[in-house]
Design a protein around this motif. Structure first.
Motif, PDB file in Angstrom:
ATOM      1  N   HIS A  70      -1.126 -14.516  33.088  1.00  0.00           N
ATOM      2  CA  HIS A  70      -1.114 -13.977  31.727  1.00  0.00           C
ATOM      3  C   HIS A  70       0.208 -13.266  31.481  1.00  0.00           C
ATOM      4  O   HIS A  70       0.640 -12.448  32.295  1.00  0.00           O
ATOM      5  CB  HIS A  70      -2.287 -13.012  31.517  1.00  0.00           C
ATOM      6  CG  HIS A  70      -3.616 -13.652  31.734  1.00  0.00           C
ATOM      7  ND1 HIS A  70      -4.560 -13.149  32.606  1.00  0.00           N
ATOM      8  CD2 HIS A  70      -4.158 -14.788  31.222  1.00  0.00           C
ATOM      9  CE1 HIS A  70      -5.631 -13.916  32.608  1.00  0.00           C
ATOM     10  NE2 HIS A  70      -5.406 -14.926  31.775  1.00  0.00           N
ATOM     11  N   ARG A  71       0.832 -13.555  30.352  1.00  0.00           N
ATOM     12  CA  ARG A  71       2.171 -13.051  30.088  1.00  0.00           C
ATOM     13  C   ARG A  71       2.203 -12.125  28.883  1.00  0.00           C
ATOM     14  O   ARG A  71       1.600 -12.398  27.858  1.00  0.00           O
ATOM     15  CB  ARG A  71       3.128 -14.222  29.847  1.00  0.00           C
ATOM     16  CG  ARG A  71       4.582 -13.810  29.688  1.00  0.00           C
ATOM     17  CD  ARG A  71       5.497 -15.011  29.594  1.00  0.00           C
ATOM     18  NE  ARG A  71       5.361 -15.710  28.315  1.00  0.00           N
ATOM     19  CZ  ARG A  71       6.252 -16.570  27.831  1.00  0.00           C
ATOM     20  NH1 ARG A  71       7.324 -16.869  28.543  1.00  0.00           N
ATOM     21  NH2 ARG A  71       6.071 -17.147  26.668  1.00  0.00           N
ATOM     22  N   ASN A  72       2.899 -11.011  29.047  1.00  0.00           N
ATOM     23  CA  ASN A  72       3.122 -10.061  27.966  1.00  0.00           C
ATOM     24  C   ASN A  72       4.626  -9.968  27.754  1.00  0.00           C
ATOM     25  O   ASN A  72       5.364  -9.547  28.650  1.00  0.00           O
ATOM     26  CB  ASN A  72       2.536  -8.688  28.337  1.00  0.00           C
ATOM     27  CG  ASN A  72       2.925  -7.598  27.350  1.00  0.00           C
ATOM     28  OD1 ASN A  72       3.292  -7.874  26.210  1.00  0.00           O
ATOM     29  ND2 ASN A  72       2.870  -6.354  27.807  1.00  0.00           N
ATOM     30  N   VAL A 151       0.651  -3.157  19.111  1.00  0.00           N
ATOM     31  CA  VAL A 151      -0.418  -3.624  20.009  1.00  0.00           C
ATOM     32  C   VAL A 151      -1.584  -2.650  20.072  1.00  0.00           C
ATOM     33  O   VAL A 151      -2.668  -3.007  20.533  1.00  0.00           O
ATOM     34  CB  VAL A 151       0.124  -3.902  21.433  1.00  0.00           C
ATOM     35  CG1 VAL A 151       1.221  -4.959  21.392  1.00  0.00           C
ATOM     36  CG2 VAL A 151       0.618  -2.629  22.100  1.00  0.00           C
ATOM     37  N   THR A 156      -6.441  -8.550  15.699  1.00  0.00           N
ATOM     38  CA  THR A 156      -5.279  -9.438  15.637  1.00  0.00           C
ATOM     39  C   THR A 156      -4.618  -9.373  14.270  1.00  0.00           C
ATOM     40  O   THR A 156      -3.394  -9.357  14.156  1.00  0.00           O
ATOM     41  CB  THR A 156      -5.711 -10.887  15.951  1.00  0.00           C
ATOM     42  OG1 THR A 156      -6.234 -10.951  17.285  1.00  0.00           O
ATOM     43  CG2 THR A 156      -4.532 -11.843  15.820  1.00  0.00           C
ATOM     44  N   LYS A 159      -2.569  -6.214  13.991  1.00  0.00           N
ATOM     45  CA  LYS A 159      -1.360  -6.300  14.812  1.00  0.00           C
ATOM     46  C   LYS A 159      -0.296  -7.137  14.116  1.00  0.00           C
ATOM     47  O   LYS A 159       0.890  -6.778  14.092  1.00  0.00           O
ATOM     48  CB  LYS A 159      -1.694  -6.896  16.182  1.00  0.00           C
ATOM     49  CG  LYS A 159      -2.545  -5.990  17.060  1.00  0.00           C
ATOM     50  CD  LYS A 159      -2.868  -6.642  18.397  1.00  0.00           C
ATOM     51  CE  LYS A 159      -3.742  -5.740  19.257  1.00  0.00           C
ATOM     52  NZ  LYS A 159      -4.043  -6.339  20.570  1.00  0.00           N
ATOM     53  N   ASP A 187       2.173 -13.630  22.751  1.00  0.00           N
ATOM     54  CA  ASP A 187       2.390 -12.889  23.997  1.00  0.00           C
ATOM     55  C   ASP A 187       2.959 -11.499  23.722  1.00  0.00           C
ATOM     56  O   ASP A 187       2.650 -10.534  24.422  1.00  0.00           O
ATOM     57  CB  ASP A 187       3.349 -13.657  24.909  1.00  0.00           C
ATOM     58  CG  ASP A 187       2.730 -14.933  25.465  1.00  0.00           C
ATOM     59  OD1 ASP A 187       1.489 -15.036  25.448  1.00  0.00           O
ATOM     60  OD2 ASP A 187       3.485 -15.819  25.910  1.00  0.00           O
ATOM     61  N   CYS A 190       0.139  -9.400  22.422  1.00  0.00           N
ATOM     62  CA  CYS A 190      -0.986  -9.349  23.369  1.00  0.00           C
ATOM     63  C   CYS A 190      -2.278  -9.851  22.724  1.00  0.00           C
ATOM     64  O   CYS A 190      -3.328  -9.195  22.787  1.00  0.00           O
ATOM     65  CB  CYS A 190      -1.179  -7.933  23.915  1.00  0.00           C
ATOM     66  SG  CYS A 190       0.274  -7.248  24.743  1.00  0.00           S
TER      67      CYS A 190
END
Length: 221
Positions: A70-72, A151, A156, A159, A187, A190
Motif C-alpha cells: 500500500h502506497r501513500n 487527509v 473521500t 478530502k 495515493d 489516502c
C-alpha cells in the motif's frame, strides 16, 4: 555543473547567490550528480543518508509503503525541488520514506553535514545558504500541514474538495492542473481509487467541477 546553472539559479536553495557562489558552494557540499531510470529507488525506507537530493531533470515521488504494497504519496518533486533534507540533517536518522524516480531523472546529491559545519574557507555565502535551507524546510512543513488537513477529512468527497480548493487558491485560479494522475491523487489523499472516481463523477454531475485527466475547473454558482 555549469550546464545546470539555469536550474540552480531558480532553486529557492540558491536564492541570492551569484553563479560563482553557487559553483563554490557545490564544491563545499561535495555535490555529485547521479541519473536514475523511471521506477528506480533513489532513497529507500530503512536506510540512512547524509545527502539530500535536488532534482535537475525529470521528477520523483516521495512515498511511504507498507509490507503489503500500500502506497501513500507524500509529495512530488519536480525540477528544482529538494527531498531528504530532514534526514540528511539528522545524523543517524533512519528513513521512513522512500524516493522513487517517477520518470528518468538526474539528481544532484548535496552533503548537508558539510553545510551545517563551519566552512573551511569561511565563505561569505555560507550563511545565505543556511538561511535558504531553513526557508526550504519551513515551506515543506507548510506543504505537509496542507496534506494533513486534506487527509484528516472524514470522507473521500471532503478530502477531494479540500485538496482541490487549496490548489485553486494556491494557483489563484478556478482552472488549474494538478501534479498527479488519478492513481497518484488517490495515493496522495489516502483513498481508494475506485471510490475517488465515483466521487469525482458525482461532483461533475452536481455541477461543482469539470475535470479531464489532471486538469480541473471548479464551478461556482
Amino acid at each position: 555543473m555549469q550546464n545546470y546553472l539555469p536550474v540552480l539559479r531558480n532553486c529557492p536553495f540558491f536564492t541570492g547567490l551569484t553563479d560563482d557562489e553557487i559553483l563554490s558552494i557545490l564544491h563545499c557540499v561535495s555535490a555529485a550528480k547521479i541519473t536514475r531510470p523511471r521506477g528506480s529507488y533513489i532513497f529507500r525506507a530503512g536506510d540512512s543518508t547524509e545527502v539530500m537530493g535536488l532534482v535537475l531533470s525529470g521528477s520523483t515521488l516521495v512515498i511511504q509503503e507498507d509490507l503489503w504494497g500500500h502506497r501513500n504519496i507524500l509529495s512530488k518533486c519536480n525540477t528544482g525541488d529538494f527531498f531528504g533534507e530532514p534526514y540528511a540533517a539528522t545524523p543517524g536518522a533512519i528513513l521512513n520514506i522512500s524516493v522513487v524516480a517517477e520518470e528518468d531523472c538526474e539528481i544532484l546529491l548535496l552533503n548537508v553535514k558539510r553545510l551545517l559545519t563551519s566552512c573551511p574557507t569561511v565563505c561569505d555565502h555560507h550563511q545565505k545558504l543556511i538561511r535558504n535551507l531553513v526557508r526550504v524546510l519551513a515551506n515543506k512543513i507548510l506543504l505537509f500541514n496542507d496534506k494533513i488537513t486534506h487527509v484528516s477529512k472524514r470522507t473521500t468527497r471532503e478530502k477531494l474538495l479540500s485538496y482541490l480548493s487549496a490548489e485553486s487558491i494556491r494557483q489563484s485560479s478556478l482552472s488549474f492542473d494538478i501534479p498527479f494522475d488519478r492513481q497518484q491523487l488517490a495515493d496522495f489523499l489516502c483513498v481508494d481509487r475506485a471510490a475517488m472516481s465515483v466521487e469525482l463523477s458525482k461532483l461533475q454531475k452536481e455541477g461543482l467541477l469539470v475535470t479531464k485527466r489532471n486538469h480541473f475547473e471548479l464551478l461556482t454558482h
